[in-house]
Design a protein around this motif. Structure first.
Motif, PDB file in Angstrom:
ATOM      1  N   TRP A 225       1.326  -0.557   1.208  1.00  0.00           N
ATOM      2  CA  TRP A 225       2.230  -1.244   2.126  1.00  0.00           C
ATOM      3  C   TRP A 225       2.887  -0.307   3.129  1.00  0.00           C
ATOM      4  O   TRP A 225       3.194  -0.727   4.249  1.00  0.00           O
ATOM      5  CB  TRP A 225       3.322  -1.992   1.351  1.00  0.00           C
ATOM      6  CG  TRP A 225       2.846  -3.066   0.427  1.00  0.00           C
ATOM      7  CD1 TRP A 225       3.133  -3.185  -0.905  1.00  0.00           C
ATOM      8  CD2 TRP A 225       2.033  -4.213   0.745  1.00  0.00           C
ATOM      9  NE1 TRP A 225       2.547  -4.308  -1.446  1.00  0.00           N
ATOM     10  CE2 TRP A 225       1.864  -4.956  -0.451  1.00  0.00           C
ATOM     11  CE3 TRP A 225       1.421  -4.676   1.917  1.00  0.00           C
ATOM     12  CZ2 TRP A 225       1.124  -6.137  -0.505  1.00  0.00           C
ATOM     13  CZ3 TRP A 225       0.670  -5.849   1.858  1.00  0.00           C
ATOM     14  CH2 TRP A 225       0.527  -6.567   0.675  1.00  0.00           C
ATOM     15  N   ASN A 226       3.133   0.936   2.759  1.00  0.00           N
ATOM     16  CA  ASN A 226       3.767   1.878   3.684  1.00  0.00           C
ATOM     17  C   ASN A 226       2.927   2.142   4.929  1.00  0.00           C
ATOM     18  O   ASN A 226       3.462   2.530   5.973  1.00  0.00           O
ATOM     19  CB  ASN A 226       4.028   3.219   3.004  1.00  0.00           C
ATOM     20  CG  ASN A 226       5.136   3.184   1.983  1.00  0.00           C
ATOM     21  OD1 ASN A 226       5.211   4.032   1.111  1.00  0.00           O
ATOM     22  ND2 ASN A 226       6.028   2.195   2.065  1.00  0.00           N
ATOM     23  N   PHE A 227       1.616   1.952   4.811  1.00  0.00           N
ATOM     24  CA  PHE A 227       0.714   2.350   5.893  1.00  0.00           C
ATOM     25  C   PHE A 227      -0.131   1.204   6.443  1.00  0.00           C
ATOM     26  O   PHE A 227      -0.569   1.256   7.597  1.00  0.00           O
ATOM     27  CB  PHE A 227      -0.230   3.458   5.424  1.00  0.00           C
ATOM     28  CG  PHE A 227       0.419   4.469   4.512  1.00  0.00           C
ATOM     29  CD1 PHE A 227       1.505   5.213   4.955  1.00  0.00           C
ATOM     30  CD2 PHE A 227      -0.043   4.666   3.225  1.00  0.00           C
ATOM     31  CE1 PHE A 227       2.112   6.146   4.125  1.00  0.00           C
ATOM     32  CE2 PHE A 227       0.559   5.589   2.387  1.00  0.00           C
ATOM     33  CZ  PHE A 227       1.643   6.335   2.829  1.00  0.00           C
ATOM     34  N   GLY A 228      -0.416   0.184   5.642  1.00  0.00           N
ATOM     35  CA  GLY A 228      -1.288  -0.908   6.060  1.00  0.00           C
ATOM     36  C   GLY A 228      -0.864  -2.219   5.438  1.00  0.00           C
ATOM     37  O   GLY A 228       0.252  -2.366   4.941  1.00  0.00           O
ATOM     38  N   GLY A 229      -1.780  -3.183   5.438  1.00  0.00           N
ATOM     39  CA  GLY A 229      -1.463  -4.504   4.901  1.00  0.00           C
ATOM     40  C   GLY A 229      -2.594  -5.116   4.105  1.00  0.00           C
ATOM     41  O   GLY A 229      -2.659  -6.339   3.941  1.00  0.00           O
ATOM     42  N   GLY A 230      -3.527  -4.273   3.598  1.00  0.00           N
ATOM     43  CA  GLY A 230      -4.622  -4.788   2.792  1.00  0.00           C
ATOM     44  C   GLY A 230      -5.600  -5.628   3.581  1.00  0.00           C
ATOM     45  O   GLY A 230      -5.707  -5.519   4.811  1.00  0.00           O
ATOM     46  N   ALA A 231      -6.311  -6.496   2.888  1.00  0.00           N
ATOM     47  CA  ALA A 231      -7.361  -7.306   3.513  1.00  0.00           C
ATOM     48  C   ALA A 231      -6.816  -8.248   4.574  1.00  0.00           C
ATOM     49  O   ALA A 231      -7.508  -8.574   5.540  1.00  0.00           O
ATOM     50  CB  ALA A 231      -8.107  -8.109   2.447  1.00  0.00           C
ATOM     51  N   MET A 232      -5.585  -8.682   4.425  1.00  0.00           N
ATOM     52  CA  MET A 232      -5.016  -9.640   5.378  1.00  0.00           C
ATOM     53  C   MET A 232      -4.900  -9.063   6.790  1.00  0.00           C
ATOM     54  O   MET A 232      -5.044  -9.784   7.775  1.00  0.00           O
ATOM     55  CB  MET A 232      -3.639 -10.105   4.899  1.00  0.00           C
ATOM     56  CG  MET A 232      -3.658 -11.117   3.787  1.00  0.00           C
ATOM     57  SD  MET A 232      -4.151 -12.793   4.317  1.00  0.00           S
ATOM     58  CE  MET A 232      -5.877 -12.794   3.888  1.00  0.00           C
ATOM     59  N   GLY A 266      -4.314   0.924  -8.812  1.00  0.00           N
ATOM     60  CA  GLY A 266      -3.442   1.899  -8.181  1.00  0.00           C
ATOM     61  C   GLY A 266      -3.015   1.532  -6.776  1.00  0.00           C
ATOM     62  O   GLY A 266      -2.128   2.180  -6.208  1.00  0.00           O
ATOM     63  N   TRP A 267      -3.628   0.521  -6.189  1.00  0.00           N
ATOM     64  CA  TRP A 267      -3.252   0.086  -4.844  1.00  0.00           C
ATOM     65  C   TRP A 267      -1.954  -0.712  -4.886  1.00  0.00           C
ATOM     66  O   TRP A 267      -1.538  -1.212  -5.931  1.00  0.00           O
ATOM     67  CB  TRP A 267      -4.331  -0.807  -4.245  1.00  0.00           C
ATOM     68  CG  TRP A 267      -5.627  -0.124  -3.925  1.00  0.00           C
ATOM     69  CD1 TRP A 267      -5.918   1.197  -4.048  1.00  0.00           C
ATOM     70  CD2 TRP A 267      -6.811  -0.757  -3.422  1.00  0.00           C
ATOM     71  NE1 TRP A 267      -7.212   1.443  -3.650  1.00  0.00           N
ATOM     72  CE2 TRP A 267      -7.777   0.248  -3.252  1.00  0.00           C
ATOM     73  CE3 TRP A 267      -7.136  -2.065  -3.094  1.00  0.00           C
ATOM     74  CZ2 TRP A 267      -9.059  -0.017  -2.782  1.00  0.00           C
ATOM     75  CZ3 TRP A 267      -8.410  -2.341  -2.621  1.00  0.00           C
ATOM     76  CH2 TRP A 267      -9.363  -1.321  -2.457  1.00  0.00           C
ATOM     77  N   ASP A 268      -1.309  -0.847  -3.739  1.00  0.00           N
ATOM     78  CA  ASP A 268      -0.200  -1.792  -3.589  1.00  0.00           C
ATOM     79  C   ASP A 268      -0.727  -3.190  -3.307  1.00  0.00           C
ATOM     80  O   ASP A 268      -0.182  -4.175  -3.795  1.00  0.00           O
ATOM     81  CB  ASP A 268       0.709  -1.383  -2.423  1.00  0.00           C
ATOM     82  CG  ASP A 268       1.476  -0.098  -2.664  1.00  0.00           C
ATOM     83  OD1 ASP A 268       1.625   0.303  -3.832  1.00  0.00           O
ATOM     84  OD2 ASP A 268       1.917   0.505  -1.662  1.00  0.00           O
TER      85      ASP A 268
END
Length: 389
Positions: A225-232, A266-268
């Motif tokens: 979350w600090n750097f991106g937003g995952g698949a969305m 281990g991912w957010d």
């Protein structure tokens, strides 16, 4: 339907907060370009710039030395190398910058570039948070600069033809759009060794909270979350932009999202997702996971008289009440990566000063939908928009 801001109203009413490039371009002039964020995606963008032609790399900024040196070598030694991207922007001989830094840097670098009088190609998602959308739009529309969002489907010929078919009524009344994207990080995304002595980790973090370096965060930053937003915001953003474009609606009223970390604990961000969005008159669904790549990614527009299946490989149009040996009634295959045409469109707009195929509002709207989906995930699976207090 949402209303798009008019460029002239911003220029006349808001005043100019940035200096436009003073150089007048001729058809044969070489564009002078700065590179900011020289990792894997940038290599693909530079390859597309090579296809478009008519440019030279003047400077490159990256917090990892070998990345910057590789771009310098690509420029045959012409490009200067920098750790601080602001030194690239200080170069008054640069016409435009291409930005492919991690998401949490996008708006900061882009707005600084606009203020420095540079035109901008900004990779998607153009924002890292919902709050960043309005300032980015204001920065672009209160300046004279060109900003092309990295939504390359908007320049991809078969996507453009598919949208024409949809908007021309070929599918009848469309009430559902299905989107999906499956990738396998275990098979194709193996982190490579890194020379830590040549990485400025503190600068890479930027505005993100201070934290220890890990290869997983550095190489797979999209899933934190600090750097991106995952698949969305990485994958869905592309497809929902096509939906917004084709359906002429870009604001969902409700979002549902079911997601979990079944493989990459281990991912957010969740590695497996089912999501649904309600737009005026139609619904959009998304499904995907990051440990299976069979079927890759695509969209299905389903209407009362036809269905259009669309991917980066091409599209097929199927008619209702037509024998199966006749369907699909129309097909088109992709013959070239749309990033080539998208970069060419950006270069052309630098010279003509016309709006590009993917102006800032489209990138903000696409990223916003992904952020709303993530909001639903963090809110127990559902949210409305605008969010109710």
């Amino acid at each position: 339907m949402s209303l798009k801001p008019d460029r002239r109203s911003f220029l006349v009413g808001g005043g100019l907060t940035a200096l436009a490039s003073a150089r007048a371009f001729g058809a044969s002039d070489t564009l002078r370009v700065g590179i900011i964020g020289a990792g894997g995606r940038m290599n693909q963008l530079m390859a597309s710039a090579d296809v478009a032609g008519g440019y030279e790399i003047v400077a490159v900024s990256d917090v990892y030395g070998p990345h910057a040196e590789a771009v310098k070598a690509r420029s045959k030694g012409v490009a200067t190398t920098h750790v601080d991207y602001r030194e690239v922007l200080d170069n008054k001989g640069i016409d435009a910058v291409i930005i492919a830094a991690p998401d949490h840097w996008h708006v900061k670098i882009a707005t600084d570039a606009i203020a420095a009088g540079k035109d901008v190609y900004l990779e998607k998602p153009v924002t890292h948070t919902l709050e960043e959308g309005a300032p980015l739009i204001h920065a672009v529309r209160s300046s004279k600069q060109i900003l092309q969002c990295g939504m390359q489907q908007r320049s991809w010929s078969h996507f453009r033809n598919a949208v024409d078919l949809i908007q021309g009524g070929s599918l009848g009344h469309i009430t559902q759009v299905r989107t999906y994207w499956w990738q396998n990080y275990g098979r194709s995304w193996v982190p490579k060794p890194l020379d830590m002595s040549q990485l400025n980790w503190k600068r890479w973090l930027g505005s993100a909270p201070q934290q220890e370096f890990t290869l997983e965060k550095y190489f797979r930053w999209r899933w934190f979350w600090n750097f991106g937003g995952g698949a969305m915001t990485d994958l869905f953003t592309h497809w929902i932009d096509v939906v917004h474009w084709a359906m002429k609606e870009d604001v969902p009223s409700t979002a549902l999202m079911l997601g979990d970390k079944y493989v990459y604990e281990g991912w957010d961000c969740p590695d497996t997702i089912q999501a649904a969005f309600r737009y005026p008159g139609f619904d959009v669904v998304y499904e995907g996971m990051m440990s299976s790549s069979i079927d890759d990614g695509g969209l299905e527009f389903r209407g009362t008289t036809g269905t259009l299946k669309l991917s980066r490989s091409g599209f097929s149009l199927y008619r209702e009440a037509v024998k199966s040996d006749v369907n699909p009634v129309l097909s088109e295959k992709s013959f070239e990566d749309g990033t080539n045409a998208h970069m060419a469109n950006f270069f052309e707009c630098i010279k003509t000063r016309k709006d590009p195929h993917a102006p800032v509002e489209t990138g903000v709207a696409a990223a916003r939908a992904g952020h709303i989906g993530n909001m639903a995930y963090k809110n127990g699976g559902k949210t409305t928009w605008p969010a109710k207090s």
